[in-house]
Design a protein around this motif. Structure first.
Motif, PDB file in Angstrom:
ATOM      1  N   GLU A   5       0.846  -1.194   0.000  1.00  0.00           N
ATOM      2  CA  GLU A   5       0.000   0.000   0.000  1.00  0.00           C
ATOM      3  C   GLU A   5       0.879   1.240   0.000  1.00  0.00           C
ATOM      4  O   GLU A   5       1.822   1.342   0.777  1.00  0.00           O
ATOM      5  CB  GLU A   5      -0.887   0.043   1.243  1.00  0.00           C
ATOM      6  N   ASP A   9      -2.892   5.660  -0.085  1.00  0.00           N
ATOM      7  CA  ASP A   9      -3.788   4.536   0.191  1.00  0.00           C
ATOM      8  C   ASP A   9      -3.880   4.292   1.699  1.00  0.00           C
ATOM      9  O   ASP A   9      -4.956   4.115   2.252  1.00  0.00           O
ATOM     10  CB  ASP A   9      -3.263   3.291  -0.521  1.00  0.00           C
ATOM     11  N   ARG A  10      -2.749   4.310   2.374  1.00  0.00           N
ATOM     12  CA  ARG A  10      -2.724   4.066   3.818  1.00  0.00           C
ATOM     13  C   ARG A  10      -3.436   5.178   4.583  1.00  0.00           C
ATOM     14  O   ARG A  10      -4.201   4.909   5.517  1.00  0.00           O
ATOM     15  CB  ARG A  10      -1.281   3.928   4.296  1.00  0.00           C
ATOM     16  N   ARG A  13      -7.183   4.815   4.137  1.00  0.00           N
ATOM     17  CA  ARG A  13      -7.696   3.674   4.890  1.00  0.00           C
ATOM     18  C   ARG A  13      -7.803   3.989   6.384  1.00  0.00           C
ATOM     19  O   ARG A  13      -8.816   3.696   7.014  1.00  0.00           O
ATOM     20  CB  ARG A  13      -6.798   2.455   4.703  1.00  0.00           C
ATOM     21  N   VAL A  38     -11.134  -3.000  10.008  1.00  0.00           N
ATOM     22  CA  VAL A  38     -10.382  -3.667   8.930  1.00  0.00           C
ATOM     23  C   VAL A  38      -9.519  -2.669   8.153  1.00  0.00           C
ATOM     24  O   VAL A  38      -8.297  -2.879   8.051  1.00  0.00           O
ATOM     25  CB  VAL A  38     -11.332  -4.451   7.996  1.00  0.00           C
ATOM     26  N   PRO A  39     -10.073  -1.584   7.595  1.00  0.00           N
ATOM     27  CA  PRO A  39      -9.187  -0.646   6.894  1.00  0.00           C
ATOM     28  C   PRO A  39      -8.206   0.052   7.832  1.00  0.00           C
ATOM     29  O   PRO A  39      -7.090   0.384   7.415  1.00  0.00           O
ATOM     30  CB  PRO A  39     -10.135   0.350   6.237  1.00  0.00           C
ATOM     31  N   THR A  42      -5.337  -2.578   8.256  1.00  0.00           N
ATOM     32  CA  THR A  42      -4.567  -2.770   7.021  1.00  0.00           C
ATOM     33  C   THR A  42      -3.783  -1.504   6.655  1.00  0.00           C
ATOM     34  O   THR A  42      -2.668  -1.598   6.156  1.00  0.00           O
ATOM     35  CB  THR A  42      -5.461  -3.192   5.840  1.00  0.00           C
ATOM     36  N   GLY A  43      -4.353  -0.345   6.924  1.00  0.00           N
ATOM     37  CA  GLY A  43      -3.633   0.900   6.677  1.00  0.00           C
ATOM     38  C   GLY A  43      -2.471   1.085   7.629  1.00  0.00           C
ATOM     39  O   GLY A  43      -1.417   1.591   7.255  1.00  0.00           O
ATOM     40  N   THR A  47      -0.208  -3.542   4.643  1.00  0.00           N
ATOM     41  CA  THR A  47      -0.417  -4.722   3.807  1.00  0.00           C
ATOM     42  C   THR A  47      -1.897  -5.047   3.744  1.00  0.00           C
ATOM     43  O   THR A  47      -2.557  -5.137   4.765  1.00  0.00           O
ATOM     44  CB  THR A  47       0.334  -5.928   4.385  1.00  0.00           C
ATOM     45  N   CYS A  48      -2.387  -5.255   2.531  1.00  0.00           N
ATOM     46  CA  CYS A  48      -3.776  -5.626   2.324  1.00  0.00           C
ATOM     47  C   CYS A  48      -3.808  -7.036   1.735  1.00  0.00           C
ATOM     48  O   CYS A  48      -3.283  -7.263   0.642  1.00  0.00           O
ATOM     49  CB  CYS A  48      -4.453  -4.648   1.384  1.00  0.00           C
ATOM     50  N   TYR A  51      -5.255  -7.154  -1.792  1.00  0.00           N
ATOM     51  CA  TYR A  51      -4.298  -6.679  -2.796  1.00  0.00           C
ATOM     52  C   TYR A  51      -3.325  -7.802  -3.150  1.00  0.00           C
ATOM     53  O   TYR A  51      -2.961  -7.972  -4.308  1.00  0.00           O
ATOM     54  CB  TYR A  51      -3.511  -5.480  -2.270  1.00  0.00           C
TER      55      TYR A  51
END
Length: 64
Positions: A5, A9-10, A13, A38-39, A42-43, A47-48, A51
């Protein structure tokens, strides 16, 4: 796990996750708003898993 990410993006999220959690905590959107965890996670870790499965990578660093 590899970081997949990018910075924007981070940030989106983490911000979106915090907003959903705040709305859920104030009973604005109901309990389903806690899905914002969840976001947020992952943010925070960069790592997602989705993805990884789909082969996406928004991280501008050298791709290995």
């Amino acid at each position: 796990m590899k970081i997949n990410e990018g910075t924007l993006d981070r940030v989106l999220r983490v911000g979106g996750g915090l907003a959903l959690i705040a709305l859920a905590a104030t009973n604005t959107v109901g309990v389903w708003g806690y899905i914002g965890i969840v976001p947020l996670v992952t943010g925070a870790i960069g790592t997602c898993p989705v993805y990884t499965i789909l082969g996406f990578n928004t991280c501008p660093l050298r791709r290995r």
